[in-house]
Scaffold this active site. Sequence first.
Site, PDB file in Angstrom:
ATOM      1  N   GLY A  14      43.796  30.632  40.932  1.00 53.41           N
ATOM      2  CA  GLY A  14      44.454  31.852  40.008  1.00 53.41           C
ATOM      3  C   GLY A  14      43.312  32.812  39.602  1.00 53.41           C
ATOM      4  N   THR A  16      42.122  35.545  40.469  1.00 53.92           N
ATOM      5  CA  THR A  16      42.394  37.134  40.553  1.00 53.92           C
ATOM      6  C   THR A  16      43.659  37.580  39.575  1.00 53.92           C
ATOM      7  OG1 THR A  16      41.973  37.518  42.848  1.00 53.92           O
ATOM      8  CG2 THR A  16      43.437  39.073  41.932  1.00 53.92           C
ATOM      9  N   LYS A  37      35.147  43.816  42.378  1.00 53.67           N
ATOM     10  CA  LYS A  37      35.076  42.544  43.172  1.00 53.67           C
ATOM     11  C   LYS A  37      33.925  42.673  44.124  1.00 53.67           C
ATOM     12  CE  LYS A  37      37.085  39.235  45.552  1.00 53.67           C
ATOM     13  NZ  LYS A  37      37.626  37.964  44.985  1.00 53.67           N
ATOM     14  N   GLU A 109      34.696  39.753  39.337  1.00 53.79           N
ATOM     15  CA  GLU A 109      35.508  38.887  40.119  1.00 53.79           C
ATOM     16  C   GLU A 109      34.678  38.287  41.109  1.00 53.79           C
ATOM     17  OE1 GLU A 109      39.350  37.460  42.345  1.00 53.79           O
ATOM     18  OE2 GLU A 109      39.510  39.265  41.176  1.00 53.79           O
ATOM     19  N   GLY A 110      34.298  36.916  41.230  1.00 56.87           N
ATOM     20  CA  GLY A 110      33.528  36.354  42.375  1.00 56.87           C
ATOM     21  C   GLY A 110      34.529  36.123  43.471  1.00 56.87           C
ATOM     22  N   ALA A 111      34.111  35.226  44.446  1.00 59.71           N
ATOM     23  CA  ALA A 111      34.725  35.131  45.672  1.00 59.71           C
ATOM     24  C   ALA A 111      34.492  33.457  45.966  1.00 59.71           C
ATOM     25  CB  ALA A 111      34.142  35.688  47.048  1.00 59.71           C
ATOM     26  N   GLY A 202      53.217  31.333  38.908  1.00 57.72           N
ATOM     27  CA  GLY A 202      54.105  32.384  39.371  1.00 57.72           C
ATOM     28  C   GLY A 202      53.777  33.640  38.634  1.00 57.72           C
TER      29      GLY A 202
END
Length: 238
Positions: A14, A16, A37, A109-111, A202
């Site tokens: 979760g 992102t 990103k 935001e990392g990966a 969700g």
Amino acid sequence: MPVLVITGTGTEVGKTVTTAAVAATALAAGRSVAVLKAAQTGVRPDEQGDADEVARLAGAVTAAELARYPDPLAPGTAARRAGLAPVHPYEVAEAAAKLATDHDLVLVEGAGGLLVRFDAAGGTLADAARLLNAPVLIVASAGLGTLNTTELTARELRSREIGLLGVVIGSWPEEPDLASRCNLADLPEVATAPLLGALPAGAGALSPADFRTAAPGWLSPRLDGSWDAEAFRVREAP
């Protein structure tokens, strides 16, 4: 806190959607936001990436992406297979610092997880955070197994003397099991950092308007929201 680095304890936790919630909540508080990103993998050139998804959900953010690789692999591996230049931690740090000159908050935001490799030299998101002297927000899963991965991530941050802002549960189930409910008390203990939010399962499927309205209620005041960790724990406790 002009730059905040957001990492997951792994993939599909979760990260992102949590980044989008942090961005939407900061925007609602009147702050200008950029989302960077570091490396997008598993997405074709004509597809929307994670930064685009954050912008779709959160609203008027500046979305940036340093590199994109087609294979859904670690960035260093994906770059090598594609014959493309890898992303290096110093490039992530330089891009974030540049965005910070024009924005109140930059979300990097990392990966995947903290130590996923960007390049052949073993550069990681942790190295970028260290160069930026920026705190890290850990996005963790709710259920069984999350305590180990969260503690390992927190320990690695401490060993590198990188600040840990706290932990957010990236997807809180509608019907949490016993492990998930117990983890509300255990996660901050193993991380030695506060629990700063919980996003409902969700959340990313909500309309952008509904997402932006609800997001502040999922995050604590430390992230510009109104979520109360203790009240949530008491309500959900076994």
